[in-house]
Design a protein around this motif. Structure first.
Motif, short mmCIF file in Angstrom:
data_model
loop_
_atom_site.label_atom_id
_atom_site.label_comp_id
_atom_site.label_asym_id
_atom_site.label_seq_id
_atom_site.Cartn_x
_atom_site.Cartn_y
_atom_site.Cartn_z
N UNK A 237 0.82 -1.22 0.00
CA UNK A 237 0.00 0.00 0.00
C UNK A 237 0.85 1.26 0.00
N UNK A 238 1.95 1.26 0.73
CA UNK A 238 2.77 2.46 0.87
C UNK A 238 3.88 2.49 -0.18
N UNK A 239 4.27 3.70 -0.58
CA UNK A 239 5.27 3.85 -1.65
C UNK A 239 6.61 3.25 -1.26
N UNK A 240 6.96 3.35 0.05
CA UNK A 240 8.29 2.86 0.44
C UNK A 240 8.31 1.36 0.58
N UNK A 241 7.17 0.69 0.42
CA UNK A 241 7.15 -0.76 0.45
C UNK A 241 7.31 -1.36 -0.94
N UNK A 242 7.10 -0.55 -1.96
CA UNK A 242 7.15 -1.07 -3.32
C UNK A 242 8.58 -1.46 -3.68
N UNK A 243 8.74 -2.64 -4.26
CA UNK A 243 10.07 -3.17 -4.51
C UNK A 243 10.88 -2.28 -5.44
N UNK A 244 10.23 -1.62 -6.41
CA UNK A 244 10.97 -0.78 -7.35
C UNK A 244 11.68 0.37 -6.65
N UNK A 245 11.01 1.02 -5.70
CA UNK A 245 11.62 2.12 -4.97
C UNK A 245 12.77 1.60 -4.12
N UNK A 246 12.57 0.48 -3.44
CA UNK A 246 13.63 -0.08 -2.60
C UNK A 246 14.82 -0.53 -3.44
N UNK A 247 14.55 -1.12 -4.60
CA UNK A 247 15.64 -1.57 -5.46
C UNK A 247 16.47 -0.39 -5.94
N UNK A 248 15.80 0.66 -6.41
CA UNK A 248 16.50 1.85 -6.89
C UNK A 248 17.29 2.50 -5.76
N UNK A 249 16.66 2.59 -4.58
CA UNK A 249 17.35 3.19 -3.45
C UNK A 249 18.55 2.38 -3.00
N UNK A 250 18.42 1.05 -3.01
CA UNK A 250 19.54 0.20 -2.62
C UNK A 250 20.71 0.35 -3.57
N UNK A 251 20.41 0.41 -4.86
CA UNK A 251 21.50 0.56 -5.84
C UNK A 251 22.21 1.90 -5.66
N UNK A 252 21.46 2.96 -5.51
CA UNK A 252 22.08 4.27 -5.30
C UNK A 252 22.90 4.29 -4.01
N UNK A 253 22.39 3.64 -2.98
CA UNK A 253 23.08 3.61 -1.69
C UNK A 253 24.40 2.86 -1.80
N UNK A 254 24.40 1.71 -2.47
CA UNK A 254 25.62 0.92 -2.62
C UNK A 254 26.66 1.68 -3.44
N UNK B 282 28.72 -0.20 5.24
CA UNK B 282 28.08 1.11 5.43
C UNK B 282 26.70 1.13 4.81
N UNK B 283 26.57 0.55 3.62
CA UNK B 283 25.27 0.50 2.95
C UNK B 283 24.26 -0.29 3.77
N UNK B 284 24.71 -1.38 4.39
CA UNK B 284 23.82 -2.19 5.23
C UNK B 284 23.32 -1.37 6.42
N UNK B 285 24.23 -0.65 7.08
CA UNK B 285 23.86 0.14 8.26
C UNK B 285 22.86 1.23 7.87
N UNK B 286 23.16 1.97 6.81
CA UNK B 286 22.27 3.05 6.39
C UNK B 286 20.91 2.49 5.97
N UNK B 287 20.92 1.36 5.28
CA UNK B 287 19.67 0.76 4.84
C UNK B 287 18.84 0.29 6.04
N UNK B 288 19.51 -0.27 7.04
CA UNK B 288 18.79 -0.72 8.24
C UNK B 288 18.18 0.46 8.98
N UNK B 289 18.94 1.53 9.13
CA UNK B 289 18.41 2.72 9.80
C UNK B 289 17.25 3.33 9.02
N UNK B 290 17.37 3.33 7.69
CA UNK B 290 16.27 3.83 6.86
C UNK B 290 15.03 2.97 6.99
N UNK B 291 15.21 1.67 7.07
CA UNK B 291 14.07 0.78 7.24
C UNK B 291 13.35 1.00 8.55
N UNK B 292 14.16 1.25 9.62
CA UNK B 292 13.55 1.53 10.93
C UNK B 292 12.76 2.82 10.88
N UNK B 293 13.36 3.85 10.22
CA UNK B 293 12.69 5.15 10.16
C UNK B 293 11.39 5.07 9.36
#
Length: 490
Positions: free
Chosen positions: A62-79, A110-121
């Protein structure tokens, strides 16, 4: 990648561009190689995140941040952003040493830590997919890809291509040592093309390398001939003022200035440059023999040994049967060795010699071909037919995994000496006993029994002084290739 894509001629030590500009071919291949690494990392990351999202992603969230496309794009940029910030694409670390993989690992952590903190937020329920599936897969693929590129680069360098032209400046003795080292290890990417000495007599040569000028002329030769590295070796001429002036004169060129300190065998994470009261100081930290990193090494050793024992159990049973069928005697040979802090322990090996081989050693003493305190024969008559094959591929060492599991040995460390060898050690060599002996080590990946005694000791002491988890990882990885080729094993 097309064959020869990075290949470019190295400017001769005597070639001078007519307009005085820096010759660039030697620099161009570095930039091409860097672009290939960046492209490979980007493609690998994109493939992994796309596959992860396609096969495991939640598309009806339902939420935009749950959609796999957004998470995939964000993960790639983060890495990719973490790789850039950690300077994992710096030309100085690409293609050699453990620092390349250390920076790659630091970036992904570093990418794992930032991604985990983003997921919590964002209270994301699917963030675990990207932390525990996507990024580990990215780490595996990028490390394999980097290693394959490195193998290709090293092969090019052994053929005389993709080398950095070096101008060495210092005393004849230290420059000769540098020339010998660069020729012995071409995969490091240096080739000494010219030398500057105190006298600088044009027409002279040092070990086949032309002397092109005096120490005071280094900067001029760099600007005219396009050297990529200026290697400053120890010489009384090099006072702090003169080194600083040389650094200033090299500004604006593409040359990298490298100063060889007196502490030649101290390297890696123990060396730090600090500015204290405006004075640049080379700080050498104490070797690490205890603490958190050593505790991690202990855990890795025990877990690694347990996993390897389970994997190799069928092979070990087969080898034991072959040893028993081939000659009389037990399948496992037990011998006393000296471990950490001089404590003796019993090492386990598959028997590769006939029964009573220890008693026959005295009769072969005059035929010893080993270096220093070691006893070795290229064609030892005591070695059995099965034993020769086991020694060639180091299969006879597999029972030592039980020594690692019980804590008397480590997966990586210096060679475990015999009690009589240890008794003959001087104070310097006894530093090998400050850490646990290893199943493999720098000696294993550098020639094994073909190494001169002094070189074997130097490698062991270097490991003791400069140990790190990253170095252990590199040694374990290179051990596989050394075992497959069987070089120096007899």
């Amino acid at each position: 990648m097309r064959q020869g894509e990075l290949v470019s001629p190295i400017p001769s030590a005597r070639r001078r561009p007519a307009d005085g500009a820096i010759s660039r071919p030697a620099i161009d291949w570095e930039q091409r190689y860097r672009r290939i690494v960046i492209t490979s990392d980007t493609v690998a990351t994109a493939v992994v995140v796309t596959a992860t999202g396609s096969f495991f992603g939640v598309r009806d969230a339902a939420n935009w941040h749950e959609k796999w496309g957004i998470l995939a794009f964000g993960t790639e940029l983060l890495v990719l952003g973490a790789l850039a910030v950690s300077r994992a694409w710096a030309p100085a670390v690409l293609g050699q040493g453990a620092e390349e993989f250390r920076r790659l690992g630091r970036s992904l952590f570093t990418a794992v830590v930032v991604l985990a903190l983003g997921g919590i937020a964002l209270t994301s329920r699917n963030i675990k997919l990207w932390i525990f599936v996507a990024i580990p897969a990215i780490a595996l693929i990028t490390m394999i890809e980097r290693y394959l590129l490195r193998l290709w680069l090293h092969r090019q360098r052994k053929e005389g291509r993709c080398l950095r032209p070096v101008l060495a400046a210092g005393s004849p003795a230290t420059v000769r040592d540098l020339i010998a080292r660069t020729r012995k290890f071409p995969h490091l990417g240096w080739r000494v093309d010219a030398v500057c000495t105190t006298d600088g007599l044009d027409g002279e040569q040092l070990d086949g390398v032309p002397v092109v000028g005096r120490l005071t002329d280094v900067a001029d030769h760099v600007r005219h001939d396009g050297y990529r590295v200026v290697a400053v070796t120890p010489h009384p001429h090099w006072s702090p003022d003169r080194l600083q002036r040389l650094a200033w004169n090299l500004e604006g060129s593409d040359a990298e200035m490298v100063v060889a300190p007196v502490l030649m065998e101290v390297a890696g994470p123990r060396l730090h440059v600090d500015a204290v009261l405006g004075i640049p100081l080379l700080r050498v930290t104490m070797p690490t023999f205890t603490g958190g990193r050593r505790a991690v090494k202990e855990v890795v050793d025990r877990m690694g040994a347990a996993i390897l024992l389970m994997l190799f159990a069928p092979l070990m049973v087969l080898v034991a049967l072959l040893v028993l069928v081939d000659s009389r005697g037990g399948a496992v040979y037990r011998q006393r060795r000296v471990g950490k802090d001089g404590r003796e322990f019993t090492i386990l090996k598959f028997r590769t010699m006939v029964a009573g081989a220890d008693r026959a050693r005295a009769e072969l003493a005059d035929l010893n071909e080993g270096a220093g305190l070691l006893f070795k024969l290229h064609r030892d008559p005591r070695v059995t037919r099965v034993g020769a094959v086991l020694r060639r591929y180091s299969i006879d060492e597999l029972p030592q995994l039980f020594n690692v599991l019980t804590g008397s040995m480590s997966l990586v460390g210096p060679r475990p000496p015999l009690p009589e060898e240890s008794a003959a050690y001087g104070p310097d060599i006894r530093r090998r006993l400050l850490v646990k002996p290893g199943l493999t080590g720098l000696w294993q990946i550098s020639g094994r029994s073909d190494l001169p005694w002094e070189e074997a000791v130097r490698l062991d002491l270097r490991y003791v002084e400069d140990w790190s988890l990253a170095l252990d990882t590199v040694i374990l990885w290179k051990t596989l290739r050394a075992v497959l080729y069987g070089q120096g094993a007899y």
